[in-house]
Each structure stands twice: as structure tokens, then as C-alpha cells.
Design a protein around this motif. Structure first.
Motif, PDB file in Angstrom:
ATOM      1  N   GLU A   1      -1.928  -7.125   2.289  1.00 12.12           N
ATOM      2  CA  GLU A   1      -1.343  -8.068   1.344  1.00 12.12           C
ATOM      3  C   GLU A   1      -0.616  -7.341   0.220  1.00 12.12           C
ATOM      4  O   GLU A   1       0.473  -7.747  -0.212  1.00 12.12           O
ATOM      5  CB  GLU A   1      -2.437  -8.966   0.756  1.00 12.12           C
ATOM      6  N   ARG A   2      -1.203  -6.257  -0.253  1.00 14.92           N
ATOM      7  CA  ARG A   2      -0.595  -5.502  -1.345  1.00 14.92           C
ATOM      8  C   ARG A   2       0.712  -4.859  -0.892  1.00 14.92           C
ATOM      9  O   ARG A   2       1.716  -4.872  -1.613  1.00 14.92           O
ATOM     10  CB  ARG A   2      -1.573  -4.443  -1.854  1.00 14.92           C
ATOM     11  N   LYS A   3       0.702  -4.308   0.317  1.00 15.87           N
ATOM     12  CA  LYS A   3       1.917  -3.676   0.842  1.00 15.87           C
ATOM     13  C   LYS A   3       3.007  -4.717   1.079  1.00 15.87           C
ATOM     14  O   LYS A   3       4.189  -4.491   0.768  1.00 15.87           O
ATOM     15  CB  LYS A   3       1.603  -2.929   2.136  1.00 15.87           C
ATOM     16  N   LEU A   4       2.612  -5.870   1.615  1.00 15.11           N
ATOM     17  CA  LEU A   4       3.581  -6.942   1.861  1.00 15.11           C
ATOM     18  C   LEU A   4       4.208  -7.410   0.559  1.00 15.11           C
ATOM     19  O   LEU A   4       5.429  -7.638   0.479  1.00 15.11           O
ATOM     20  CB  LEU A   4       2.907  -8.107   2.579  1.00 15.11           C
ATOM     21  N   ALA A   5       3.383  -7.551  -0.483  1.00 16.13           N
ATOM     22  CA  ALA A   5       3.888  -7.996  -1.779  1.00 16.13           C
ATOM     23  C   ALA A   5       4.934  -7.032  -2.321  1.00 16.13           C
ATOM     24  O   ALA A   5       6.006  -7.448  -2.796  1.00 16.13           O
ATOM     25  CB  ALA A   5       2.732  -8.147  -2.773  1.00 16.13           C
ATOM     26  N   MET A   6       4.645  -5.733  -2.265  1.00 16.27           N
ATOM     27  CA  MET A   6       5.575  -4.738  -2.781  1.00 16.27           C
ATOM     28  C   MET A   6       6.849  -4.686  -1.950  1.00 16.27           C
ATOM     29  O   MET A   6       7.955  -4.597  -2.488  1.00 16.27           O
ATOM     30  CB  MET A   6       4.906  -3.367  -2.809  1.00 16.27           C
ATOM     31  N   ASP A   7       6.711  -4.757  -0.634  1.00 18.18           N
ATOM     32  CA  ASP A   7       7.888  -4.693   0.238  1.00 18.18           C
ATOM     33  C   ASP A   7       8.804  -5.898   0.022  1.00 18.18           C
ATOM     34  O   ASP A   7      10.035  -5.757  -0.053  1.00 18.18           O
ATOM     35  CB  ASP A   7       7.459  -4.627   1.704  1.00 18.18           C
ATOM     36  N   ARG A   8       8.197  -7.096  -0.103  1.00 17.99           N
ATOM     37  CA  ARG A   8       9.008  -8.299  -0.290  1.00 17.99           C
ATOM     38  C   ARG A   8       9.700  -8.290  -1.648  1.00 17.99           C
ATOM     39  O   ARG A   8      10.827  -8.790  -1.779  1.00 17.99           O
ATOM     40  CB  ARG A   8       8.125  -9.546  -0.154  1.00 17.99           C
ATOM     41  N   LEU A   9       9.032  -7.729  -2.670  1.00 17.30           N
ATOM     42  CA  LEU A   9       9.652  -7.648  -3.994  1.00 17.30           C
ATOM     43  C   LEU A   9      10.814  -6.664  -3.984  1.00 17.30           C
ATOM     44  O   LEU A   9      11.877  -6.930  -4.559  1.00 17.30           O
ATOM     45  CB  LEU A   9       8.612  -7.233  -5.033  1.00 17.30           C
ATOM     46  N   LYS A  10      10.635  -5.543  -3.305  1.00 17.13           N
ATOM     47  CA  LYS A  10      11.687  -4.523  -3.277  1.00 17.13           C
ATOM     48  C   LYS A  10      12.896  -4.971  -2.480  1.00 17.13           C
ATOM     49  O   LYS A  10      14.046  -4.710  -2.868  1.00 17.13           O
ATOM     50  CB  LYS A  10      11.122  -3.219  -2.704  1.00 17.13           C
ATOM     51  N   ASP A  11      12.666  -5.659  -1.345  1.00 18.77           N
ATOM     52  CA  ASP A  11      13.812  -6.056  -0.520  1.00 18.77           C
ATOM     53  C   ASP A  11      14.423  -7.387  -0.958  1.00 18.77           C
ATOM     54  O   ASP A  11      15.384  -7.872  -0.347  1.00 18.77           O
ATOM     55  CB  ASP A  11      13.434  -6.112   0.962  1.00 18.77           C
ATOM     56  N   GLY A  12      13.871  -7.979  -2.020  1.00 18.42           N
ATOM     57  CA  GLY A  12      14.443  -9.208  -2.549  1.00 18.42           C
ATOM     58  C   GLY A  12      13.942 -10.470  -1.887  1.00 18.42           C
ATOM     59  O   GLY A  12      14.439 -11.563  -2.180  1.00 18.42           O
ATOM     60  N   GLY A  13      12.942 -10.372  -0.999  1.00 21.97           N
ATOM     61  CA  GLY A  13      12.377 -11.556  -0.360  1.00 21.97           C
ATOM     62  C   GLY A  13      11.741 -12.493  -1.361  1.00 21.97           C
ATOM     63  O   GLY A  13      11.764 -13.720  -1.191  1.00 21.97           O
ATOM     64  N   VAL A  14      11.144 -11.935  -2.420  1.00 21.01           N
ATOM     65  CA  VAL A  14      10.662 -12.710  -3.557  1.00 21.01           C
ATOM     66  C   VAL A  14      11.173 -12.038  -4.830  1.00 21.01           C
ATOM     67  O   VAL A  14      11.460 -10.838  -4.838  1.00 21.01           O
ATOM     68  CB  VAL A  14       9.114 -12.793  -3.595  1.00 21.01           C
ATOM     69  N   ARG A  15      11.288 -12.821  -5.873  1.00 22.86           N
ATOM     70  CA  ARG A  15      11.793 -12.280  -7.135  1.00 22.86           C
ATOM     71  C   ARG A  15      10.721 -12.197  -8.209  1.00 22.86           C
ATOM     72  O   ARG A  15      10.954 -11.606  -9.266  1.00 22.86           O
ATOM     73  CB  ARG A  15      12.939 -13.157  -7.646  1.00 22.86           C
ATOM     74  N   VAL A  16       9.552 -12.790  -7.941  1.00 22.80           N
ATOM     75  CA  VAL A  16       8.521 -12.869  -8.969  1.00 22.80           C
ATOM     76  C   VAL A  16       7.198 -12.343  -8.424  1.00 22.80           C
ATOM     77  O   VAL A  16       6.767 -12.733  -7.331  1.00 22.80           O
ATOM     78  CB  VAL A  16       8.334 -14.319  -9.470  1.00 22.80           C
ATOM     79  N   LEU A  17       6.571 -11.457  -9.193  1.00 16.49           N
ATOM     80  CA  LEU A  17       5.256 -10.930  -8.852  1.00 16.49           C
ATOM     81  C   LEU A  17       4.298 -11.249  -9.985  1.00 16.49           C
ATOM     82  O   LEU A  17       4.595 -10.974 -11.155  1.00 16.49           O
ATOM     83  CB  LEU A  17       5.328  -9.411  -8.647  1.00 16.49           C
ATOM     84  N   VAL A  18       3.158 -11.869  -9.665  1.00 20.00           N
ATOM     85  CA  VAL A  18       2.094 -12.118 -10.644  1.00 20.00           C
ATOM     86  C   VAL A  18       1.010 -11.079 -10.390  1.00 20.00           C
ATOM     87  O   VAL A  18       0.507 -10.968  -9.268  1.00 20.00           O
ATOM     88  CB  VAL A  18       1.517 -13.541 -10.512  1.00 20.00           C
ATOM     89  N   ALA A  19       0.659 -10.307 -11.413  1.00 24.08           N
ATOM     90  CA  ALA A  19      -0.223  -9.164 -11.179  1.00 24.08           C
ATOM     91  C   ALA A  19      -1.152  -8.922 -12.348  1.00 24.08           C
ATOM     92  O   ALA A  19      -0.864  -9.283 -13.493  1.00 24.08           O
ATOM     93  CB  ALA A  19       0.613  -7.904 -10.914  1.00 24.08           C
ATOM     94  N   THR A  20      -2.280  -8.305 -12.041  1.00 25.09           N
ATOM     95  CA  THR A  20      -3.152  -7.754 -13.079  1.00 25.09           C
ATOM     96  C   THR A  20      -2.690  -6.327 -13.347  1.00 25.09           C
ATOM     97  O   THR A  20      -1.697  -5.858 -12.795  1.00 25.09           O
ATOM     98  CB  THR A  20      -4.619  -7.766 -12.615  1.00 25.09           C
TER      99      THR A  20
END
Length: 452
Positions: free
Chosen positions: A283-302
């Protein structure tokens, strides 16, 4: 020194840098690389996003190329606080070493332990990992450090904040004494850092490029007051709809709040990923990959992401919860405005967070811009009265009523004295004579009269 060619780096490294369109070193690279090439131990403090990774990778790779030792165990160990940061460091190693035969392996939690052990048996020149997983491999007999030449502690202040001090010292103690140690951090750290420096480094050169107060001038820092959590959620939705940004990170202090906010944003048609310590590696890798490739524009994180991500185009940081310290604030907003870029950092401040925000301003010796969103203007717009340090001025304690009455009457209030205290010590009172042969004297009661 104006170019990397002036630093006398190996031609294969210069070629890789050229193909990456990187020709001029940043200040931290220009200062640290020459000192590292001479073999000195280094302690370097430079702000987040200043190019610290290349500042230790380039001299490390140069040394491995200059002195080839094919039949040795791992020659360099890079310790980092988070999986995300370790993964990004591996990618930078692979990019810089593309024209070499140098191999690097990743050793972090969340990946198959046996696969990692098999990869380590191939004796890669460089191991990149987190302290906890490396200790597990050490205890399993998979980690061999007898041939180590360079030890790197990157984001060392964060590593120690996360409780890895003993693990770091244990790993360093197993490395040869004649190794070179390079320690990089964004803040000075505390007593734990002093302990590591004293035990791990040998006569280090100290390079202070920036302090926590030297934030990137291109980052616009703002605060918006909020009444409660629900009000903050509405403000976040408004900001995401009206701010101009390519990618954004929203920081919370707890995992529960991150999950809740992620759900609220998804319910309003925002594509977001949530990143915190309870997410598994996939899940963590998917989140970072999608943010970098523009699949998502927003990340909510601690704060697990505060020092673990480097994403091109990340130009908006929102502190849903105010970070607990000035150093954490620096690392959060350091996700934007990296290496000359511009960005905006917005902190949402509830009444109970005002004094914390004021302390961070005072620590950084900076004043944040106060902003009001007219469409969502709340009741709390800051304390009515402020102290000289920017904190809220609390109301004076009410005087005790008895003291007030005493002043009016001109007499001091009588102090109540407990029966035990007035009686004095038992030894000072004479014992009553025994006239009943040891039996208690029965008290005579008055006649209450006729019953109605």
C-alpha cells in the motif's frame, strides 16, 4: 567550484550527472564532496531538499570505483529512518551508478526476509536499509560488515527521534574502526545525537550549511484559524478546490485522523491516498508511485512521510494538525520548495494549538502570514490578548472569596483548625482515670420528651 567536473569525480559519475541534466552542485554538495573525497568523517547539517543525498552518494561511489575489490563483502552501508526514503535513495544510487558495475540492495521491513537474505549473499557493494530490519538480518547471520569501508547515517536526527539510537550504535560497533563515517541531518538533534557523534565519528569535519531557521525563502507560510475538526475538514476541501497546485500532502498527527480525513475527501470525489505506519509495504509503495506518476494529486499522511518522500511538483503542504515541534514543522514543509522550487505551506490552527504555533514561530524566528477564508470564517480568529511571545494571555485567577471578604472587613479570616491538630499530640494529654474497670463510660442522654 561551478561544475561537478571541477570536483574531480570519476568520469562515469560525471557522465551520469550530465545525462540527468545536473551540472552544478548545490552548496551542500560543493562543501561536503571535497571533504568526503579526502577521507574525513563528516557531520553535515543542511536543510531538507538541499541535495544531501547526492552529497554523500557521489564521493561514496567515487571511492568504490577508484579502489575495486571484487572478492569482498558489502563495502558501504547507508542507514535511513523510513522505507520510503530508503527506496528513493536506492533509485538515486541506480541512476548515478548506471555506467558502473556497482550493485546496491534494499533491506527494509515489509519485504520478504528470505529474498533479502539471498540478495545479501551476492555481496552487493552497497546496502541501503532501515536499522530495525538490518538488526534482524544481523541476528540471523546474514549481515557481514567486516569489509565495510563507508558508513552513512542519513536523516540521522529523524532516525534517533524514532528510537533507533541503540540499533545504530550496535551496527556501527560491528564496522571496522578504520571506516569512513558520513552523518547527515537537517537539524542539530539532541543528546542522542551527541552520543552517536561521540561514539561513531572520528575527528569529524563539521559542516553547518543551514539551521532550522534557514527555511527556503520560496515557501510561503500561512496559518488559518479553525473552530474544530469538522471546520478543518471543510477548510481542507476548500483549499484543495481553490489553491493552485500540482500535488499536495496533508499531514495529521495520528493514524486515525489520517484515515478519517482520507474518507471525508474520497466522499467528496477527491482522489487521495493515505499513508501511515499501519499501511503494509504494498500500500505504501502504491501510494508513492501513484503520487509520483500523477495518478493521484493528494496524499494524506502522518509524519512517517515527513522525511520519506521526494516528489517532483509537490508544491502544497497542509498541516491539518500542528506538528509537535519546530523540527517536525521544518521537515513537513520541506516536502515542498525543494532544490529551488516554490511552494505553499498552510497550517490549520485550532484554539488549543495556538500556543504551539506561537512556540514554533518563536523557535524559527519567523512570522507566518495570517489568512482568513471568508467563505468559511469561523468563530475563533485568534486569542483576544497576546503575550509578548505571541502566546495567548490567560485570564487571571480569581481571588479566594475569604481573602476578598477579609480585605473588605479589615480582618484576616480565621483559619480552621482540625480537631486532631487542636488536640495536640496524644502524649501531652493526661489519660482519663479508669473508673469502670476497663469498660467504657456510658454517656447519659437527655430526655427528649414525649413523642409526637
Amino acid at each position: 567550484m561551478s561544475t561537478f567536473a571541477d570536483l574531480n569525480l570519476h568520469e562515469r559519475l560525471v557522465r551520469a550527472l550530465s545525462e540527468m541534466d545536473i551540472t552544478e552542485p548545490t552548496p551542500v554538495q560543493a562543501s561536503a564532496i571535497p571533504e568526503a573525497l579526502t577521507g574525513h568523517d563528516l557531520r553535515v547539517i543542511a536543510r531538507t531538499g538541499s541535495g544531501k543525498t547526492a552529497a554523500f552518494l557521489l564521493p561514496l561511489l567515487h571511492g568504490l570505483l577508484q579502489h575495486s575489490r571484487p572478492r569482498t563483502d558489502t563495502r558501504a552501508l547507508i542507514l535511513l529512518p523510513t522505507r520510503e526514503l530508503a527506496q528513493q535513495t536506492l533509485k538515486q544510487v541506480e541512476a548515478l551508478a548506471r555506467y558502473t558495475f556497482i550493485k546496491a540492495e534494499l533491506v527494509t521491513g515489509g519485504e520478504d526476509f528470505k529474498v533479502q537474505a539471498a540478495n545479501m549473499r551476492r555481496n552487493p557493494e552497497i546496502l541501503i536499509g532501515t536499522p530495525g530490519r538490518l538488526i534482524e538480518h544481523l541476528e540471523a547471520g546474514n549481515l557481514l560488515l567486516g569489509d565495510l569501508e563507508v558508513l552513512v547515517l542519513d536523516e540521522s536526527d529523524r532516525m534517533l527521534d524514532m528510537g533507533f539510537s541503540d540499533d545504530v550504535l550496535r551496527l556501527a560497533a560491528l564496522c571496522p574502526a578504520e571506516r569512513q563515517t558520513l552523518l547527515f541531518s537537517a537539524t542539530r538533534g539532541g543528546n542522542a545525537m551527541d552520543r552517536v557523534v561521540e561514539n561513531v565519528l572520528r575527528e569529524p569535519k563539521f559542516l553547518l550549511l543551514d539551521t532550522v531557521r534557514d527555511l527556503n525563502e520560496s515557501i510561503q507560510q500561512q496559518i488559518i484559524t479553525a473552530d474544530d475538526v469538522a471546520h478543518k475538514e471543510r477548510l481542507v476541501q476548500w483549499l484543495l478546490a481553490h489553491e493552485t497546485y500540482d500535488k499536495a500532502v496533508i499531514f495529521t498527527n495520528t493514524r486515525e485522523q489520517a484515515d478519517r480525513l482520507g474518507g471525508v475527501l474520497r466522499a467528496t470525489s477527491h482522489k487521495v491516498f493515505v499513508l501511515h505506519g499501519e499501511k503494509d509495504q504494498k500500500e505504501r509503495k502504491l501510494a508513492m508511485d501513484r503520487l509520483k506518476d500523477g495518478g493521484v494529486r493528494v496524499l494524506v499522511a502522518t509524519d512517517v512521510a515527513a522525511r520519506g518522500i521526494h516528489v517532483e511538483g509537490l508544491d502544497l503542504v497542509i498541516n491539518f494538525d500542528m506538528p509537535r515541534s519546530g523540527d517536525e514543522y521544518v521537515h513537513r514543509i520541506g516536502r515542498t520548495g525543494r532544490v529551488g522550487g516554490e511552494g505553499t505551506a498552510i497550517s490549520l490552527i485550532a484554539a488549543h494549538e495556538w500556543n504551539l504555533m506561537a512556540s514554533i514561530q518563536r523557535y524559527l524566528r519567523q512570522q507566518f502570514d495570517f489568512r482568513i477564508v471568508e467563505e468559511l470564517k469561523g468563530k475563533f480568529l485568534g486569542p483576544k490578548k497576546l503575550k509578548s511571545n505571541g502566546k495567548a494571555a490567560g485570564s487571571k485567577k480569581k481571588k479566594i472569596k475569604k481573602k476578598t471578604d477579609a480585605k473588605k472587613g479589615g480582618k484576616k479570616p480565621l483559619k480552621k483548625v482540625s480537631a486532631k491538630k487542636s488536640a495536640g499530640p496524644r502524649s501531652s494529654r493526661p489519660a482519663a482515670p479508669d473508673t469502670q474497670g476497663g469498660f467504657a463510660t456510658v454517656k447519659k442522654r437527655k430526655n427528649p420528651g414525649p413523642i409526637d
